[in-house]
Design a protein around this motif. Structure first.
Motif, PDB file in Angstrom:
ATOM      1  N   GLU A  56       0.831  -1.209   0.000  1.00 21.43           N
ATOM      2  CA  GLU A  56       0.000   0.000   0.000  1.00 21.43           C
ATOM      3  C   GLU A  56       0.866   1.260   0.000  1.00 21.43           C
ATOM      4  OE1 GLU A  56      -3.365   2.432  -0.123  1.00 21.43           O
ATOM      5  OE2 GLU A  56      -3.013   0.335  -0.662  1.00 21.43           O
ATOM      6  N   VAL A  57       1.928   1.259   0.782  1.00 19.58           N
ATOM      7  CA  VAL A  57       2.840   2.410   0.772  1.00 19.58           C
ATOM      8  C   VAL A  57       3.438   2.577  -0.620  1.00 19.58           C
ATOM      9  CG1 VAL A  57       5.040   3.284   1.665  1.00 19.58           C
ATOM     10  CG2 VAL A  57       3.339   2.345   3.238  1.00 19.58           C
ATOM     11  N   SER A  58       3.847   1.481  -1.227  1.00 21.61           N
ATOM     12  CA  SER A  58       4.402   1.514  -2.580  1.00 21.61           C
ATOM     13  C   SER A  58       3.393   2.085  -3.574  1.00 21.61           C
ATOM     14  CB  SER A  58       4.807   0.098  -2.995  1.00 21.61           C
ATOM     15  OG  SER A  58       5.131   0.043  -4.348  1.00 21.61           O
ATOM     16  N   ARG A  59       2.148   1.621  -3.478  1.00 26.06           N
ATOM     17  CA  ARG A  59       1.092   2.089  -4.390  1.00 26.06           C
ATOM     18  C   ARG A  59       0.863   3.591  -4.222  1.00 26.06           C
ATOM     19  NH1 ARG A  59      -3.926   3.560  -4.575  1.00 26.06           N
ATOM     20  NH2 ARG A  59      -4.300   3.337  -2.348  1.00 26.06           N
ATOM     21  N   ARG A  60       0.790   4.039  -2.988  1.00 22.14           N
ATOM     22  CA  ARG A  60       0.523   5.460  -2.729  1.00 22.14           C
ATOM     23  C   ARG A  60       1.681   6.346  -3.176  1.00 22.14           C
ATOM     24  NH1 ARG A  60      -2.876   6.214   2.831  1.00 22.14           N
ATOM     25  NH2 ARG A  60      -4.389   4.559   2.463  1.00 22.14           N
ATOM     26  N   LEU A  61       2.913   5.939  -2.877  1.00 23.77           N
ATOM     27  CA  LEU A  61       4.060   6.746  -3.289  1.00 23.77           C
ATOM     28  C   LEU A  61       4.184   6.794  -4.804  1.00 23.77           C
ATOM     29  CD1 LEU A  61       6.753   5.707  -0.664  1.00 23.77           C
ATOM     30  CD2 LEU A  61       5.562   7.905  -0.838  1.00 23.77           C
ATOM     31  N   THR A  62       3.962   5.672  -5.451  1.00 24.97           N
ATOM     32  CA  THR A  62       4.026   5.617  -6.913  1.00 24.97           C
ATOM     33  C   THR A  62       3.002   6.570  -7.526  1.00 24.97           C
ATOM     34  OG1 THR A  62       4.805   3.337  -6.853  1.00 24.97           O
ATOM     35  CG2 THR A  62       3.863   4.093  -8.920  1.00 24.97           C
ATOM     36  N   GLY A  63       1.854   6.693  -6.901  1.00 25.47           N
ATOM     37  CA  GLY A  63       0.816   7.595  -7.391  1.00 25.47           C
ATOM     38  C   GLY A  63       1.111   9.068  -7.167  1.00 25.47           C
ATOM     39  N   ILE A  69      10.862   9.997 -12.013  1.00 28.81           N
ATOM     40  CA  ILE A  69      11.375   9.968 -10.645  1.00 28.81           C
ATOM     41  C   ILE A  69      11.574   8.509 -10.263  1.00 28.81           C
ATOM     42  CG2 ILE A  69      10.849  10.473  -8.222  1.00 28.81           C
ATOM     43  CD1 ILE A  69      11.408  12.966  -9.835  1.00 28.81           C
ATOM     44  N   LEU A  70      12.699   8.218  -9.641  1.00 28.92           N
ATOM     45  CA  LEU A  70      13.006   6.848  -9.263  1.00 28.92           C
ATOM     46  C   LEU A  70      12.492   6.560  -7.862  1.00 28.92           C
ATOM     47  CD1 LEU A  70      16.706   6.786 -10.503  1.00 28.92           C
ATOM     48  CD2 LEU A  70      14.644   6.113 -11.752  1.00 28.92           C
TER      49      LEU A  70
END
Length: 80
Positions: A56-63, A69-70
């Protein structure tokens, strides 16, 4: 698990960005985030809950980031 590159690839890309910035006489920025009490989540709620949190953290940050941006998982020791 998160779909993000791991620490090894992150380090390679960081070195590339630093070398490119030096050649082009520009700057780069690096921001690192830490999930406080992640071990507590794993220990008290189980690894499945920890996995869900990381995803979920990955999904939110990616969004939240623009293209180019890497975004990487750095603390691979948190992942099982």
């Amino acid at each position: 698990m998160t779909g993000l590159p791991n620490r090894g690839l992150a380090f390679d890309r960081l070195q590339d960005a630093m070398a490119r910035a030096k050649r082009q006489e520009t700057r780069i920025a690096l921001m690192m985030l830490d999930l406080d009490h992640f071990k507590t989540v794993n220990d008290n709620l189980g690894h499945n809950a920890g996995d869900l949190l990381l995803k979920e953290v990955s999904r939110r940050l990616t969004g939240c980031i623009r293209k180019g941006i890497l975004l990487h998982v750095w603390a691979a020791m948190s992942l099982r």
